[in-house]
Design an enzyme around this catalytic site. Structure first.
Site, short mmCIF file in Angstrom:
data_model
loop_
_atom_site.label_atom_id
_atom_site.label_comp_id
_atom_site.label_asym_id
_atom_site.label_seq_id
_atom_site.Cartn_x
_atom_site.Cartn_y
_atom_site.Cartn_z
N HIS A 85 1.13 -0.86 -0.02
CA HIS A 85 -0.31 -0.34 0.05
C HIS A 85 0.85 0.96 0.10
CE1 HIS A 85 -3.49 -2.85 1.00
NE2 HIS A 85 -2.25 -3.42 1.89
N SER B 133 1.36 -0.54 -5.32
CA SER B 133 0.78 -0.03 -4.18
C SER B 133 0.37 -1.65 -4.62
CB SER B 133 -0.73 0.41 -4.54
OG SER B 133 -0.83 0.68 -3.22
N SER C 257 -5.46 1.70 -2.25
CA SER C 257 -5.02 1.82 -1.21
C SER C 257 -3.93 3.22 -1.18
CB SER C 257 -4.62 0.60 -0.61
OG SER C 257 -3.38 0.42 -0.89
N ASP D 170 2.70 -7.02 -0.04
CA ASP D 170 1.90 -7.70 1.06
C ASP D 170 1.26 -8.80 0.21
OD1 ASP D 170 -0.12 -6.88 2.61
OD2 ASP D 170 1.12 -5.08 2.79
N GLU E 162 4.65 -9.27 4.56
CA GLU E 162 3.97 -8.58 5.43
C GLU E 162 2.54 -9.09 5.44
OE1 GLU E 162 4.76 -5.31 6.59
OE2 GLU E 162 2.86 -4.35 7.12
N ASN F 264 4.72 -11.30 8.66
CA ASN F 264 3.90 -11.02 9.99
C ASN F 264 3.28 -11.34 10.87
OD1 ASN F 264 0.20 -10.22 9.45
ND2 ASN F 264 0.16 -12.69 9.71
N LYS G 120 4.58 -7.05 15.26
CA LYS G 120 3.47 -7.19 13.55
C LYS G 120 2.35 -7.23 14.08
CE LYS G 120 1.74 -6.83 9.40
NZ LYS G 120 0.60 -7.75 9.43
N ASP H 229 0.42 -4.21 14.94
CA ASP H 229 -0.72 -3.76 13.37
C ASP H 229 -2.17 -4.74 13.15
OD1 ASP H 229 -1.79 -4.19 10.94
OD2 ASP H 229 0.38 -3.67 9.85
N ASN H 230 -2.63 -5.65 13.03
CA ASN H 230 -3.15 -6.10 12.76
C ASN H 230 -4.54 -6.25 14.04
OD1 ASN H 230 -1.78 -7.59 11.18
ND2 ASN H 230 -2.59 -9.32 11.46
N CYS I 84 -6.04 -1.96 13.29
CA CYS I 84 -7.58 -1.74 12.73
C CYS I 84 -8.43 -1.46 13.33
CB CYS I 84 -8.20 -3.67 12.66
SG CYS I 84 -7.07 -4.16 11.33
N HIS J 122 -7.87 -9.01 3.05
CA HIS J 122 -6.76 -8.77 2.30
C HIS J 122 -7.74 -8.61 0.95
CE1 HIS J 122 -2.55 -7.38 0.74
NE2 HIS J 122 -3.37 -8.11 -0.20
N HIS K 299 -3.61 2.22 8.69
CA HIS K 299 -2.84 2.88 10.30
C HIS K 299 -2.45 3.74 10.67
CE1 HIS K 299 -4.84 -2.19 10.29
NE2 HIS K 299 -3.99 -2.50 10.39
N SER L 127 5.78 -2.19 12.32
CA SER L 127 5.45 -3.13 10.93
C SER L 127 7.10 -3.67 10.47
CB SER L 127 4.39 -3.43 10.76
OG SER L 127 3.13 -3.38 11.57
N GLN M 221 10.05 -5.73 9.11
CA GLN M 221 10.20 -5.20 7.51
C GLN M 221 11.77 -5.03 6.86
OE1 GLN M 221 9.25 -6.41 4.45
NE2 GLN M 221 7.11 -6.52 4.91
P1 NAI Z 1 -5.69 -14.75 11.65
O1 NAI Z 1 -5.43 -16.40 10.87
O2 NAI Z 1 -5.35 -14.23 12.46
O3 NAI Z 1 -7.65 -14.86 11.42
C1 NAI Z 1 -8.69 -15.19 11.15
C2 NAI Z 1 -9.59 -15.53 11.56
O4 NAI Z 1 -11.03 -15.49 10.25
C3 NAI Z 1 -9.76 -17.10 11.93
O5 NAI Z 1 -9.42 -17.06 13.52
C4 NAI Z 1 -10.04 -17.95 11.40
O6 NAI Z 1 -10.58 -18.89 12.18
C5 NAI Z 1 -11.49 -17.47 11.17
N1 NAI Z 1 -12.29 -17.62 10.16
C6 NAI Z 1 -11.99 -18.23 8.83
N2 NAI Z 1 -13.15 -18.60 7.93
C7 NAI Z 1 -14.47 -18.69 8.81
C8 NAI Z 1 -15.44 -18.19 8.44
N3 NAI Z 1 -15.96 -18.59 7.18
N4 NAI Z 1 -15.98 -17.40 8.96
C9 NAI Z 1 -15.77 -16.67 10.91
N5 NAI Z 1 -14.23 -17.17 10.96
C10 NAI Z 1 -14.13 -17.56 9.84
O7 NAI Z 1 -5.91 -13.79 10.49
P2 NAI Z 1 -5.43 -12.32 11.12
O8 NAI Z 1 -3.96 -11.73 11.13
O9 NAI Z 1 -6.13 -11.49 11.97
O10 NAI Z 1 -5.91 -11.73 9.19
C11 NAI Z 1 -7.23 -12.17 8.76
C12 NAI Z 1 -7.43 -10.75 7.34
O11 NAI Z 1 -6.46 -9.57 7.12
C13 NAI Z 1 -5.99 -11.67 5.97
O12 NAI Z 1 -6.33 -11.63 5.26
C14 NAI Z 1 -5.06 -11.26 6.10
O13 NAI Z 1 -3.87 -10.56 5.67
C15 NAI Z 1 -5.79 -9.62 6.60
N6 NAI Z 1 -5.26 -7.98 7.17
C16 NAI Z 1 -5.25 -6.99 7.06
C17 NAI Z 1 -5.01 -5.92 7.79
C18 NAI Z 1 -5.46 -4.23 7.34
O14 NAI Z 1 -4.49 -3.30 7.51
N7 NAI Z 1 -6.85 -4.06 6.70
C19 NAI Z 1 -4.14 -5.69 8.50
C20 NAI Z 1 -3.31 -6.85 8.54
C21 NAI Z 1 -4.12 -8.02 7.92
#
Ligand code: NAI
Length: 462
Positions: A53, A76, A81, A128, A188, A213, A218, A222-223, A227, A333, A383, A391, A395
């Site tokens: 991003h 990006s 983003s 990322d 990332e 990650n 991180k 960050d996550n 958020c 993501h 963020h 984070s 990196q």
């Molecule tokens: P995580 O693996 O810690 O959490 C995902 C959760 O979703 C798990 O607990 C899993 O059991 C649950 N899950 C999976 N399928 C499901 C369903 N059908 N119904 C309900 N729950 C379900 O992963 P994390 O780190 O929380 O990341 C989640 C996403 O967010 C990833 O795609 C990551 O790349 C992205 N992300 C986005 C950020 C942003 O700023 N927008 C920042 C960091 C990560």
């Protein structure tokens, strides 16, 4: 300044520079690395392709990599983003950057291709979500007549393959040559890390990768805390809806889900969580949230946010049941968490950039944020700098490790050692006035650690 860049408006560079200067004061980890390694230039010779991003915070990361000696080109990793003033400031500093907020998918993959075009070829990737890694590895397989890497969505798959074919026609053998020149990749986010482990399991990862990650500093910051600030920011900027009293459903209670639920709850919404993992479901319940299935609440809730990194979580049959003016968004993501493609033949009214109102067959309207792409970066500015500093300090350390010691690693996925994770945290304490207590030798011996750390065993979960 070279004209090797594509940005919305280079005249935004001064505004970008002013915000960059402010961000630097909130990114102590990156600034400390500049001080520690700026003179030695440990990244001299590294030609880093960045696919992440293109925000103000990323601009501070880019300038840190440059200060440490690297040559950098940037795209990006998401079509919505980019902060155009950040991209302009980076272009003006002489770093080639290809990123516009609201670029098309075709442009997205063209810009990624351009970010690889160092005269002497790229030798490092900072990724990322895995697009840059995917581009090279899928391209090399297509060049060799094999074509078996999973890509995110069918619509995107066609665009990626068209861009790969274009490069194959223009520069035969480019993908294999680039793949062989890459010393390593630092990744990332959770989704990109999943892709890397999957590639490695299938024997298709030809270079070492550092999973940034899963540094504690991180994903547990960050996550989660990122958020916690940026989710509600995105919903507010998009809709100005009153959050207090509304019923919000958060799908997934991993790190992003925990931060997202806290964000909504902090704003006064009544939060319901859905989960598939019994551990995370139990955590959500004991944090005080109702945990149930989406089907149970889909007709009555006001706000829906996916945080799972999974696909088809909100499906067309769910959206058909939602009440009039329900708000639907994703903070994971990729956009395939919500079945946006199945809404294409409905009536869309664009309200403003990255906000659409969609009429369902029963007459109810939905507000869809960022066309289902991550809304905190699409509808707000992602963020805050401070958490991104943690984070991005990881990196930079990962890039240094791979550049300086890449030969010592077999292809595979690694995480940074705990002493570096603790170092990243340590670099962020002063800025917020945290004073650490110190272990004496006897106490350290008693709990079996050194007085200087690491303070926890590898299996500790924080
Ligand atoms: P995580 O693996 O810690 O959490 C995902 C959760 O979703 C798990 O607990 C899993 O059991 C649950 N899950 C999976 N399928 C499901 C369903 N059908 N119904 C309900 N729950 C379900 O992963 P994390 O780190 O929380 O990341 C989640 C996403 O967010 C990833 O795609 C990551 O790349 C992205 N992300 C986005 C950020 C942003 O700023 N927008 C920042 C960091 C990560």
């Amino acid at each position: 300044m070279s004209n090797d860049y594509i940005v919305k408006d280079i005249a935004l560079a001064d505004f970008g520079r002013k915000e960059l200067n402010i961000a630097e004061t909130e990114m102590p980890g990156l600034m400390a690395l500049r001080k520690e390694y700026g003179e030695d230039k440990p990244l001299k010779g590294a030609r880093i392709v960045g696919s992440l991003h293109m925000t103000i915070q990323t601009a501070v990361l880019i300038e840190t990599l440059v200060e440490l000696g690297a040559d950098v080109r940037w795209a990006s990793c998401n079509i919505f983003s980019t902060q155009d003033h950040a991209a302009a400031a980076i272009a003006q500093s002489g770093v080639p950057v290809f990123a516009i907020k609201g670029q098309s998918l075709e442009e997205h993959w063209d810009y990624l291709d351009r970010s690889f075009m160092f005269p002497e070829g790229a030798n490092m990737i900072l990724d990322d979500g895995g697009d840059a890694t995917l581009y090279v590895l899928l391209g090399a397989r297509m060049e060799a007549g094999e074509d078996v890497l999973a890509v995110p969505t069918s619509e995107e798959e066609e665009v990626i393959k068209a861009q790969i074919k274009k490069r194959m026609a223009e520069t035969p053998g480019w993908f294999a040559k680039t793949r062989d020149a890459i010393k390593g990749v630092s990744e990332e986010t959770t989704t990109g890390v999943h892709r890397l482990y999957d590639l490695h399991k299938k024997g298709q990862l030809p270079f070492p990768a550092i999973n940034v990650n899963d540094s504690v500093t991180k994903s547990k910051f960050d996550n989660k805390y990122g958020c916690k600030e940026s989710l509600v920011d995105g919903i507010r900027r998009a809709t100005d809806t009153m959050m207090a009293g509304k019923v919000a459903v958060v799908m997934g209670y991993g790190d992003v889900g925990k931060g997202s639920a806290a964000s909504l709850s902090g704003a006064g919404a009544r939060v319901i969580v859905t989960e598939v993992d019994p551990i995370c479901a139990l955590q959500a319940a004991m944090d005080g949230y109702q945990v149930t299935t989406l089907e149970d609440v889909v007709a009555t809730a006001d706000i829906f946010v996916t945080t799972t990194g999974n696909k088809d979580v909100i499906r067309i049959e769910h959206m058909r049941e939602m009440k009039d003016m329900a708000i639907v968004g994703n903070i994971g993501h990729f956009d395939n968490e919500i079945q946006v493609a199945s809404l294409k033949n409905h009536k869309w009214t664009n309200i403003k950039e990255q906000v659409d109102m969609i009429e369902m067959p029963n007459g109810n309207r939905l507000i869809l944020l960022s066309e289902g792409r991550l809304l905190n970066l699409g509808n707000a500015t992602g963020h805050p700098s401070f958490v991104m500093s943690a984070s991005f300090t990881n990196q930079v350390l990962a890039q240094m490790e791979l550049w300086l010691k890449g030969e010592e690693y077999q292809p595979g996925v690694y995480i940074l050692p705990k002493h570096l994770d603790e170092k990243v945290a340590r670099l962020h304490l002063d800025r917020i006035g945290v004073k650490l207590s110190k272990l004496d030798k006897e106490q350290a011996d008693y709990i079996g650690v050194s007085t200087e750390g690491p303070f926890k065993p590898e299996h500790y979960r924080y």
